[in-house]
Structures are given as C-alpha cells and as structure tokens.
Design a protein around this motif. Structure first.
Motif, PDB file in Angstrom:
ATOM      1  N   MET A 277      11.907 -14.309 -10.922  1.00 27.49           N
ATOM      2  CA  MET A 277      11.513 -13.969 -12.285  1.00 27.49           C
ATOM      3  C   MET A 277      12.588 -14.354 -13.293  1.00 27.49           C
ATOM      4  O   MET A 277      12.290 -14.880 -14.374  1.00 27.49           O
ATOM      5  N   ILE A 278      13.857 -14.125 -12.960  1.00 26.29           N
ATOM      6  CA  ILE A 278      14.947 -14.472 -13.873  1.00 26.29           C
ATOM      7  C   ILE A 278      14.954 -15.986 -14.131  1.00 26.29           C
ATOM      8  O   ILE A 278      15.043 -16.435 -15.281  1.00 26.29           O
ATOM      9  N   CYS A 279      14.868 -16.788 -13.057  1.00 29.27           N
ATOM     10  CA  CYS A 279      14.860 -18.245 -13.232  1.00 29.27           C
ATOM     11  C   CYS A 279      13.631 -18.709 -14.011  1.00 29.27           C
ATOM     12  O   CYS A 279      13.722 -19.603 -14.864  1.00 29.27           O
ATOM     13  N   PRO A 350      25.415 -20.042  -9.979  1.00 28.79           N
ATOM     14  CA  PRO A 350      25.338 -21.445  -9.528  1.00 28.79           C
ATOM     15  C   PRO A 350      24.469 -21.631  -8.296  1.00 28.79           C
ATOM     16  O   PRO A 350      23.934 -22.720  -8.065  1.00 28.79           O
ATOM     17  N   ASP A 351      24.309 -20.573  -7.480  1.00 27.56           N
ATOM     18  CA  ASP A 351      23.536 -20.697  -6.251  1.00 27.56           C
ATOM     19  C   ASP A 351      22.038 -20.848  -6.489  1.00 27.56           C
ATOM     20  O   ASP A 351      21.295 -21.188  -5.560  1.00 27.56           O
ATOM     21  N   VAL A 352      21.565 -20.594  -7.719  1.00 27.18           N
ATOM     22  CA  VAL A 352      20.132 -20.720  -7.993  1.00 27.18           C
ATOM     23  C   VAL A 352      19.786 -22.087  -8.577  1.00 27.18           C
ATOM     24  O   VAL A 352      18.649 -22.290  -9.027  1.00 27.18           O
ATOM     25  N   ALA A 353      20.730 -23.033  -8.581  1.00 28.95           N
ATOM     26  CA  ALA A 353      20.471 -24.358  -9.161  1.00 28.95           C
ATOM     27  C   ALA A 353      19.236 -25.038  -8.555  1.00 28.95           C
ATOM     28  O   ALA A 353      18.405 -25.573  -9.302  1.00 28.95           O
ATOM     29  N   PRO A 354      19.053 -25.039  -7.211  1.00 26.80           N
ATOM     30  CA  PRO A 354      17.838 -25.658  -6.666  1.00 26.80           C
ATOM     31  C   PRO A 354      16.558 -24.964  -7.144  1.00 26.80           C
ATOM     32  O   PRO A 354      15.586 -25.629  -7.506  1.00 26.80           O
ATOM     33  N   LEU A 355      16.561 -23.629  -7.151  1.00 28.78           N
ATOM     34  CA  LEU A 355      15.389 -22.889  -7.611  1.00 28.78           C
ATOM     35  C   LEU A 355      15.099 -23.211  -9.073  1.00 28.78           C
ATOM     36  O   LEU A 355      13.954 -23.484  -9.458  1.00 28.78           O
ATOM     37  N   PHE A 356      16.130 -23.210  -9.901  1.00 27.95           N
ATOM     38  CA  PHE A 356      15.957 -23.469 -11.334  1.00 27.95           C
ATOM     39  C   PHE A 356      15.426 -24.875 -11.570  1.00 27.95           C
ATOM     40  O   PHE A 356      14.497 -25.075 -12.373  1.00 27.95           O
ATOM     41  N   LEU A 358      13.682 -26.843  -9.556  1.00 23.96           N
ATOM     42  CA  LEU A 358      12.308 -26.983  -9.076  1.00 23.96           C
ATOM     43  C   LEU A 358      11.314 -26.327 -10.031  1.00 23.96           C
ATOM     44  O   LEU A 358      10.244 -26.876 -10.316  1.00 23.96           O
ATOM     45  N   LEU A 359      11.667 -25.143 -10.539  1.00 25.99           N
ATOM     46  CA  LEU A 359      10.787 -24.474 -11.501  1.00 25.99           C
ATOM     47  C   LEU A 359      10.710 -25.255 -12.812  1.00 25.99           C
ATOM     48  O   LEU A 359       9.656 -25.315 -13.452  1.00 25.99           O
ATOM     49  N   LEU A 360      11.824 -25.852 -13.212  1.00 23.26           N
ATOM     50  CA  LEU A 360      11.839 -26.648 -14.431  1.00 23.26           C
ATOM     51  C   LEU A 360      10.961 -27.891 -14.267  1.00 23.26           C
ATOM     52  O   LEU A 360      10.197 -28.256 -15.187  1.00 23.26           O
ATOM     53  N   LEU A 361      11.034 -28.530 -13.104  1.00 28.56           N
ATOM     54  CA  LEU A 361      10.167 -29.683 -12.840  1.00 28.56           C
ATOM     55  C   LEU A 361       8.694 -29.274 -12.828  1.00 28.56           C
ATOM     56  O   LEU A 361       7.829 -30.024 -13.311  1.00 28.56           O
ATOM     57  N   ALA A 362       8.396 -28.097 -12.276  1.00 29.06           N
ATOM     58  CA  ALA A 362       7.013 -27.626 -12.266  1.00 29.06           C
ATOM     59  C   ALA A 362       6.503 -27.434 -13.686  1.00 29.06           C
ATOM     60  O   ALA A 362       5.348 -27.768 -14.008  1.00 29.06           O
ATOM     61  N   GLU A 408      13.605 -19.422   1.242  1.00 32.84           N
ATOM     62  CA  GLU A 408      13.371 -18.251   0.395  1.00 32.84           C
ATOM     63  C   GLU A 408      12.791 -18.643  -0.965  1.00 32.84           C
ATOM     64  O   GLU A 408      11.800 -19.356  -1.026  1.00 32.84           O
ATOM     65  N   ALA A 409      13.423 -18.215  -2.056  1.00 30.87           N
ATOM     66  CA  ALA A 409      12.838 -18.427  -3.384  1.00 30.87           C
ATOM     67  C   ALA A 409      12.729 -19.910  -3.714  1.00 30.87           C
ATOM     68  O   ALA A 409      11.731 -20.361  -4.306  1.00 30.87           O
ATOM     69  N   ALA A 410      13.735 -20.711  -3.356  1.00 30.39           N
ATOM     70  CA  ALA A 410      13.674 -22.147  -3.616  1.00 30.39           C
ATOM     71  C   ALA A 410      12.521 -22.796  -2.853  1.00 30.39           C
ATOM     72  O   ALA A 410      11.866 -23.723  -3.354  1.00 30.39           O
ATOM     73  N   GLY A 411      12.245 -22.328  -1.640  1.00 30.65           N
ATOM     74  CA  GLY A 411      11.124 -22.850  -0.880  1.00 30.65           C
ATOM     75  C   GLY A 411       9.796 -22.542  -1.546  1.00 30.65           C
ATOM     76  O   GLY A 411       8.889 -23.391  -1.565  1.00 30.65           O
TER      77      GLY A 411
END
Length: 496
Positions: A277-279, A350-356, A358-362, A408-411
């Motif tokens: 939710m934060i990302c 910094p650890d949420v960079a992949p999640l962020f 991917l959500l930005l691309l979506a 997890e969330a990135a997946g």
C-alpha cells in the motif's frame, strides 16, 4: 436584472468551448492541453490527497493498521466502481450523441441509478469489514466504525457523477474548484482527527466521508439547474446497456489491485500488504501528475475526436505525447525514489526498489493503454471491456501465488504487470483494426527508455544514479520532438 451572489463567478468557471465544435488535430491537441492543465490543478491535486496523507498514516498507524487501511482503500475503490454501473462511460458516450435538450434527464437518471447502487454496496462492505470471521482470513481485526463505509460509498459515487457532468461539458475550472474544496477539508479534518485527537484509522475515514459530502453539496449548488428527475425506462436501459459491460470490465481490472492486497495479506502477512500500500501510494504521484488529468481530459474529447476525418492523426499525436510523458516521468520518479520515500514514508526504503519500479510500470501501462486503444470505441459496443479485463484477471490468478511465494510483494507486483501488459497487447490488436494511430518512432524510443530504467531497478545493487543515462537520453528526445513540433505547421485536417 442583477445576478445573485456568486452566479457570475460560477458562469466564469463554467465557460468552455463545446467539444462538438472542435475540428482538426490542432484544435483537439489545444483543447486536450487546456483541459489537462485544468484537471492537473484540480483533480490531480485531489488525487494527491492520498499521497499527502501518507506521512500522517505512517506516523500514527501501526503496520497492521496500515495493512487494514490498504484493504479498506481498495475495497472502497471497487465499491464505487460497482456503484457507478459504468454510467460515467455511458454518460460521456451519449453526451456526444444525443440532443442537448435530453441531457438534463440523462443527468438525473444517472444520479438515481448510481445513488441506489452505492447504498447497496455500502451495506455489503459495512458487513464485510465488521465481521471478525471474515477479516481473520486476511490476517486482520475487524474495522472499527465499519459503518463509515456507507457514507464513503454514497458520497464517492455521487460526486463522480456530478464531476462527470462537468467533464462532459468541459467545465474544468468549476470541477477544479470543487475538488480543491474537497482536498482542503479532507486534509484539515484528517490532521485534526488523527494528529490531534488520536482517532486513528476511523478518523481518516470520517474525514474522507465528510469532505466528500461537502463537495457533493457544493457541486449540487452550482449545477442543480441542469438536473431533471424523470422516470424514463428507455433511457435507463440505454445507459445500463452501454455502461454495465464497462463496469464489469473496470471492476475486473480494479480487482487486480484488490486481490493483490488481500492475497498478500493471506499468502504472506498483513504487514506485506501495508508495504504494498505504501509503494502504491507513492506511485500516486505518477497518477496525479499525468495519468488522472489525462484520463479526465481525453475522456471528454475522445468520442468527438473519433468522429473526425483525421481521427488516426489526432489519436496518434495524443498517443505520442503520452508515450514521451510517461517515459520521462517514470525515469524521474525512479531517480528520486529514496527522497520520495524519505519524505512520504519517513524512511528511504531502498529494499522496495523492485516493488516500486514494477508498480510504476503497471501505472504507465494502464496510462498508454487509453490512447493506444481509443479506436475500439468506434464500434459503439462495450463487451470488449469485460473480455479484456477477464483476460488480465485469469493471467494474474495463474501467476500471483507462485510469484508471491518466491518474491513476496515484488512478486505480486510482477504478476500484476504481466497481466496488464498481455491484456493491453490484445486490446491494441483489436482496436487498431478500427483506428490505427499514426505514431512517431521517437515517442516509442522514449517510452522504451522509461521501461529500461524500470528494469534497471530490478537488478541487485541498484542505485538511482543508474537511471541518469536513460533519463538524459529521454530528455534529449523529448526536447527534439518539442522543437520539431514548433516548426511543423499542420493543415486544416491535422496533417503535416
């Protein structure tokens, strides 16, 4: 005869060029630019309310409460989408095709149908979030003051219909004034209730419902004279026949976000849903600065543009602008990621960079899908919306469990992106059979640079400095295209 107080101001805010009088690509691009800027100042700011509340939420809510807030937020979006029954799409379509004297009755009919549906949806969500046995399945306690879902549904659906009327008439600044009022009240009440009185999550929801109610009252006061309530079964059937497939498609599309959060809570933890939710909230910056203002502006013009002889030129230029803009904004947000999270979530994360990324691309895929697939609207049919969203949902359901167990969330975000991309590709193929936009290769290259920058964020040891080169290249392309457009003088049909 003198005006009543405030009437002259309302007329100034209402003034706009009727969309049916526009002709040629230059006129539509100019109208799109004006409307975009108006919606950016108004609804873009309102959408930023969710982003501006993030520091307050992360400071005063526990990780579990943040996860529950994420579930409430996405359920509210789904509930309002259902309550509208696709009528905002039907309203924009018929506004461009029926005589002007029939629009007041259509306005009243749309309000009655959506208001009734929103009350039913509010009751269902109240029961859902108030039931301990249900909420335990999502690693959460029941929502305190769950009855607040009822006014949230009613005000959300009603205000959307009121703003759709203003959107159809291109009265951007009036809708902007209403949106700014709603945002100001929402932020002030949230700070008072949560920051000073310590009411927690119920305080955030109460502030949102109160602000929406006040905005509805203000909108009614401004445009009530256009409203006619008549029992017209034939008109109701026409609106529902066009809108319901769109509603089903939109509910299925939004269900990807809803399922992402609920399934993360079920498969991983409620805290993982909170991080998601934060990302997602931080990506609201992309939505507020570009996607939402564009959707609102283009939605009020697209049906008129497709009736032009130069429709392929108009749609192509609009698509090129969006491809360049989305590529640039994705790269800028990736470069600023640590500072954005420090400002909005009190930590660089910094650890949420992949999640962020991917959500930005979506978000970007959903944005470029709109102009790329405009040609499908030529058919006047809406069943494609349900089919396309169902395709995305099936792909997501196949991928979400193994992807979330691995990453997890990135997946979960990766499953979301793949599902949306495949559905977009299928719809582009269908839409281009009816109207294939004339695209510039430079705009495609700029979009590819944005996608490449997002892929860099998935690499181990990623540093935001790594996107500097693609950002510089995208800026150079955008500058060249802008200077080239200044030297190009279109003819009356929009051709260069």
């Amino acid at each position: 005869m003198t005006d009543r107080p405030g009437e002259s101001m309302i007329r100034r805010l209402e003034s706009a060029t009727a969309p049916e009088t526009l002709a040629g690509a230059p006129a539509f691009i100019a109208a799109l630019r004006r409307d975009y800027l108006g919606y950016l100042v108004s609804l873009g700011l309102l959408n930023l309310g969710g982003l501006l509340l993030l520091p307050l939420a992360t400071a005063y809510l526990s990780p579990a409460e943040l996860g529950l807030y994420g579930l409430v937020e996405t359920a509210h979006l789904q509930g309002v989408t259902f309550s509208l029954l696709g009528l905002k799409f039907a309203y924009l379509y018929y506004y461009a095709h029926i005589p002007a004297d029939q629009r007041p009755a259509m306005f009243g009919t749309t309000l009655l149908l959506s208001g009734t549906a929103s009350l039913l949806a509010g009751i269902v969500l109240w029961a859902l979030f108030d039931t301990a046995a249900v909420m335990q399945r999502f690693d959460s306690a029941p929502l305190p003051q769950a009855w607040l879902m009822l006014p949230l549904m009613l005000t959300g659906a009603t205000l959307t219909v009121l703003l759709t009327e203003l959107r159809a008439a291109r009265q951007v600044w009036l809708s902007g004034a209403i949106a700014i009022l709603q945002l100001a009240v929402w932020l002030l009440l949230s700070i008072l209730l949560v920051g000073h009185l310590g009411t927690g999550l119920p305080g955030l929801l109460l502030a949102q419902a109160a602000a929406g109610g006040l905005a509805c009252i203000a909108a009614f006061a401004c445009i009530a004279r256009r409203l006619q309530f008549r029992w017209q079964p034939r008109l109701q059937w026409q609106l529902l026949r066009y809108g319901t497939p769109m509603m089903a498609g939109l509910v299925l599309r939004y269900s990807l976000d809803t399922l992402s959060r609920f399934l993360l809570a079920a498969f991983v933890s409620i805290e993982a849903a909170g991080i998601f939710m934060i990302c997602m909230r931080v990506t609201l910056l992309f939505e507020s600065l570009l996607a939402l203002p564009f959707f609102m502006a283009w939605g009020g013009l697209v049906h008129h543009a497709l009736r032009q002889s130069a429709a392929a030129v108009i749609v192509g230029r609009v698509t090129g602008i969006i491809l360049v803009s989305s590529g640039l904004l994705v790269l800028i947000m990736l470069a600023l990621q640590p500072w954005l999270f420090q400002l909005l979530a009190h930590a660089p994360m910094p650890d949420v960079a992949p999640l962020f990324s991917l959500l930005l691309l979506a978000r970007a895929v959903q944005l470029v899908k709109s102009p790329l697939t405009s040609g499908i609207l030529v058919t006047g049919r809406t069943g494609w919306s349900t089919t396309n969203s169902l395709l995305a949902l099936v792909v997501f359901c196949l991928l979400c469990y193994p992807a979330s167990r691995l990453w997890e969330a990135a997946g979960m975000a990766a499953a979301l992106l793949v599902a949306q991309s495949l559905a977009t590709a299928w719809l582009v193929a269908e839409a281009w059979r009816h109207c294939r936009p004339q695209l510039d290769s430079s705009s495609l290259l700029c979009a590819a640079l944005g996608g490449g920058g997002a892929i860099l964020a998935l690499l181990p040891g990623y540093n935001p400095v790594m996107v500097a080169l693609p950002l510089a290249a995208a800026l150079a392309i955008a500058l060249w295209m802008w200077r080239h457009s200044l030297r190009t003088v279109p003819d009356e049909n929009g051709l260069s």
